[in-house]
Design a protein around this motif. Structure first.
Motif, PDB file in Angstrom:
ATOM      1  N   LEU A 131       0.842  -1.211   0.000  1.00  0.00           N
ATOM      2  CA  LEU A 131       0.000   0.000   0.000  1.00  0.00           C
ATOM      3  C   LEU A 131       0.871   1.253   0.000  1.00  0.00           C
ATOM      4  O   LEU A 131       0.555   2.243  -0.676  1.00  0.00           O
ATOM      5  N   PHE A 132       1.973   1.205   0.732  1.00  0.00           N
ATOM      6  CA  PHE A 132       2.879   2.357   0.766  1.00  0.00           C
ATOM      7  C   PHE A 132       3.452   2.636  -0.624  1.00  0.00           C
ATOM      8  O   PHE A 132       3.460   3.776  -1.090  1.00  0.00           O
ATOM      9  N   VAL A 133       3.934   1.583  -1.294  1.00  0.00           N
ATOM     10  CA  VAL A 133       4.535   1.747  -2.629  1.00  0.00           C
ATOM     11  C   VAL A 133       3.495   2.301  -3.606  1.00  0.00           C
ATOM     12  O   VAL A 133       3.774   3.229  -4.384  1.00  0.00           O
ATOM     13  N   ILE A 134       2.264   1.760  -3.547  1.00  0.00           N
ATOM     14  CA  ILE A 134       1.228   2.214  -4.476  1.00  0.00           C
ATOM     15  C   ILE A 134       0.831   3.666  -4.168  1.00  0.00           C
ATOM     16  O   ILE A 134       0.645   4.477  -5.085  1.00  0.00           O
ATOM     17  N   ALA A 135       0.758   3.998  -2.875  1.00  0.00           N
ATOM     18  CA  ALA A 135       0.407   5.378  -2.504  1.00  0.00           C
ATOM     19  C   ALA A 135       1.454   6.353  -3.042  1.00  0.00           C
ATOM     20  O   ALA A 135       1.116   7.388  -3.626  1.00  0.00           O
ATOM     21  N   GLN A 136       2.723   6.006  -2.883  1.00  0.00           N
ATOM     22  CA  GLN A 136       3.769   6.904  -3.365  1.00  0.00           C
ATOM     23  C   GLN A 136       3.705   7.050  -4.889  1.00  0.00           C
ATOM     24  O   GLN A 136       3.793   8.157  -5.425  1.00  0.00           O
ATOM     25  N   SER A 137       3.523   5.920  -5.566  1.00  0.00           N
ATOM     26  CA  SER A 137       3.473   5.955  -7.028  1.00  0.00           C
ATOM     27  C   SER A 137       2.291   6.788  -7.501  1.00  0.00           C
ATOM     28  O   SER A 137       2.419   7.594  -8.430  1.00  0.00           O
ATOM     29  N   LEU A 138       1.120   6.604  -6.865  1.00  0.00           N
ATOM     30  CA  LEU A 138      -0.066   7.378  -7.259  1.00  0.00           C
ATOM     31  C   LEU A 138       0.144   8.873  -7.003  1.00  0.00           C
ATOM     32  O   LEU A 138      -0.241   9.711  -7.826  1.00  0.00           O
ATOM     33  N   PHE A 139       0.773   9.194  -5.894  1.00  0.00           N
ATOM     34  CA  PHE A 139       1.041  10.590  -5.548  1.00  0.00           C
ATOM     35  C   PHE A 139       1.847  11.268  -6.674  1.00  0.00           C
ATOM     36  O   PHE A 139       1.468  12.317  -7.190  1.00  0.00           O
ATOM     37  N   PHE A 140       2.950  10.615  -7.076  1.00  0.00           N
ATOM     38  CA  PHE A 140       3.789  11.191  -8.141  1.00  0.00           C
ATOM     39  C   PHE A 140       3.082  11.142  -9.487  1.00  0.00           C
ATOM     40  O   PHE A 140       3.215  12.053 -10.306  1.00  0.00           O
ATOM     41  N   LEU A 141       2.327  10.074  -9.716  1.00  0.00           N
ATOM     42  CA  LEU A 141       1.636   9.922 -11.001  1.00  0.00           C
ATOM     43  C   LEU A 141       0.618  11.059 -11.202  1.00  0.00           C
ATOM     44  O   LEU A 141       0.614  11.713 -12.258  1.00  0.00           O
TER      45      LEU A 141
END
Lengths: 222, 267
Positions: free
Chosen positions: B20-30
């Motif tokens: 969830l952390f990795v996906i949250a970070q990726s979505l934030f930058f995306l």
């Protein structure tokens, strides 16, 4: 007010740093939680000895990787890639392919955003695919056996060559003059020292290529 | 499965948190990058193509990463290798890190045998985690400076900077191609704990060359097709398609000509 004055690239650095610190906490939280849960704190001597052996091997490479890949990945791409890993065999080729398709340069702001979009999409998909497959492996031994069969397993061992073959076709057609010298030198080097670890080989390949390109630029060949 | 302390439900909760952390970070930058791309005038179609082609591009390498979890799962269960290969990790680093920790604990089995002592398991978890965090400390400190230097170099001489950027990536490509043409495989450890060279399918040979050559040919053919037929939709997907087709060639050779597939001139 501060937020409004911050440029896009500055805000990438601002939030990137925050995410890096959070990631650092998460990374340390994982073994801490495992140790608490299992009520098994490891022997410090063992961890220290093994950590020293690992750090000697990989910390210098980490420094070189950050310096070498950051200009190609862009700021957002670098913050994202170094958290999710698998940079050289996935994130970097993926981002360069995306920039090539949209026809933007890595060192422009357009390149920066396209690289970030590409790496973010890649990170999400990669994380989900790994999750799905590991769960299948964990609960379905038949599928695990199929993936490790003599027919399928070799293909996964060659995936890096498949990626870099396709990339070479794009880059070498465009920059064939730049490619001949480093490819010949790296192959020659491998004939004599075939077991050079890939991390060192990349470093050597990049240095040879940069020196060759600098010489050709001076001679006005490129 | 859940009985093993290395893969119990709590461990699965940890991995879910990390994902969830990795996906949250990726979505934030995306999301931020997509907004900025639109502000810069990059068309919706190009943004969508970038997302979908990057997603397709990632499928085959992601599966191969998942397969490498199996290599480490014998000793460490599924959860720890899963976390390590989802965050920062790459197999070339994780195996030596785990082996160093197991060896320091006095076991000679390396990653080939199940670890039953929780203390050794957590030692491995600590070493794998501590061994890979340097970039997370380094990047906040030096990335901005590196980017400034690069921007300075580009502003000073754009042509030279473009050539150098291309040359750096070409050097990287050459390292991988060279390895597939003339590199030896990873060393294996024999029963006596000595490093030995054995054919385990990762040295330069028929399969590595087939992957490289077929991938180049598929990519050139697809590029030509795009130009002739003006198939815009295919343009963004040429590279992942070429990659997957060349993996199919490797599968076909391994299946129909196993003798040929086993030929390695460097092992």
């Amino acid at each position: 007010m501060m937020k409004k004055n911050r440029s896009y690239i500055d805000s990438v650095h601002f939030y990137g740093r925050i995410w890096c610190l959070l990631a650092l906490c998460v990374m340390l939280l994982v073994p801490t939680l495992m140790s608490l849960h299992l009520k098994a704190w490891p022997d410090l001597g063992i961890v220290g000895k093994a950590f020293a052996a690992t750090a000697v091997l990989f910390y210098p490479t980490a420094v070189v990787e950050v310096i070498a890949y950051a200009p190609l990945l862009g700021a957002g791409g670098t913050y994202l890639s170094f958290l999710t890993g698998n940079i050289v065999n996935l994130k970097l080729p993926c981002a360069l392919n995306a920039m090539e398709n949209v026809k933007v340069k890595a060192n422009s702001e357009e390149g920066e955003v396209i690289s970030t979009i590409s790496i973010a999409a890649s990170a999400i998909v990669t994380t989900l695919i790994i999750a799905v497959f590991v769960l299948i492996f964990a609960f379905n031994p038949k599928f695990t056996a199929l993936m490790q069969s003599d027919t399928l397993a070799p293909a996964f061992k060659q995936v890096t060559y498949s990626i870099f073959g396709a990339i070479a076709a794009t880059y070498f057609v465009k920059h064939w003059k730049l490619a001949i010298f480093p490819l010949a030198m790296v192959s020659l080097l491998l004939v004599f020292f075939g077991s050079i670890p890939i991390g060192i080989l990349i470093f050597v390949g990049v240095i040879i290529s940069l020196l060759g390109a600098q010489a050709m630029y001076k001679l006005k060949w490129v | 499965m859940f009985q093993d302390f290395k893969s119990d439900p709590f461990m699965f909760c940890i991995v879910i948190g990390v994902i969830l952390f990795v996906i949250a970070q990726s979505l934030f930058f995306l999301i931020r990058a997509v907004k900025r791309a639109k502000a810069l005038g990059i068309s919706n179609e190009k943004i969508k193509n970038t997302i979908s082609s990057s997603a397709v591009f990632s499928i085959a390498p992601a599966i191969s990463i998942a397969v490498t979890v199996l290599v480490l799962s014998v000793a460490l269960g599924y959860v720890l290798p899963w976390i390590r290969l989802s965050v920062i990790g790459a197999i070339s680093y994780e195996v030596p890190a785990a082996e160093n920790a197991i060896e320091a604990a006095g076991l000679s089995s390396g990653i080939g045998a199940d670890i039953t002592d929780p203390k050794i398991f957590t030692a491995v978890a600590w070493v794998m985690s501590l061994g890979c965090i340097l970039p997370l400390i380094l990047i906040p400190l030096i990335l901005k400076k590196i980017q400034k230097k690069v921007t300075g170099a580009v502003n000073k001489n754009a042509k030279w900077a473009d050539i150098m950027a291309a040359a750096a990536f070409i050097g990287l490509i050459c390292a991988f191609l060279g390895r597939g043409i003339a590199g030896t495989g990873e060393l294996a450890t024999n029963d006596a704990g000595e490093k030995i060279n054995v054919t385990i399918g990762d040295g330069a040979g028929i399969l590595s060359l087939a992957a490289i050559v077929s991938s180049i040919l598929f990519m050139l053919a697809l590029t030509l097709l795009n130009k002739k037929l003006q198939w815009k939709w295919l343009e963004a997907f040429s590279m992942p398609v070429a990659m997957i087709l060349s993996m199919a060639v490797v599968v076909l050779i391994s299946h129909f000509a196993p003798g040929l597939a086993a030929i390695e001139w460097r092992y």
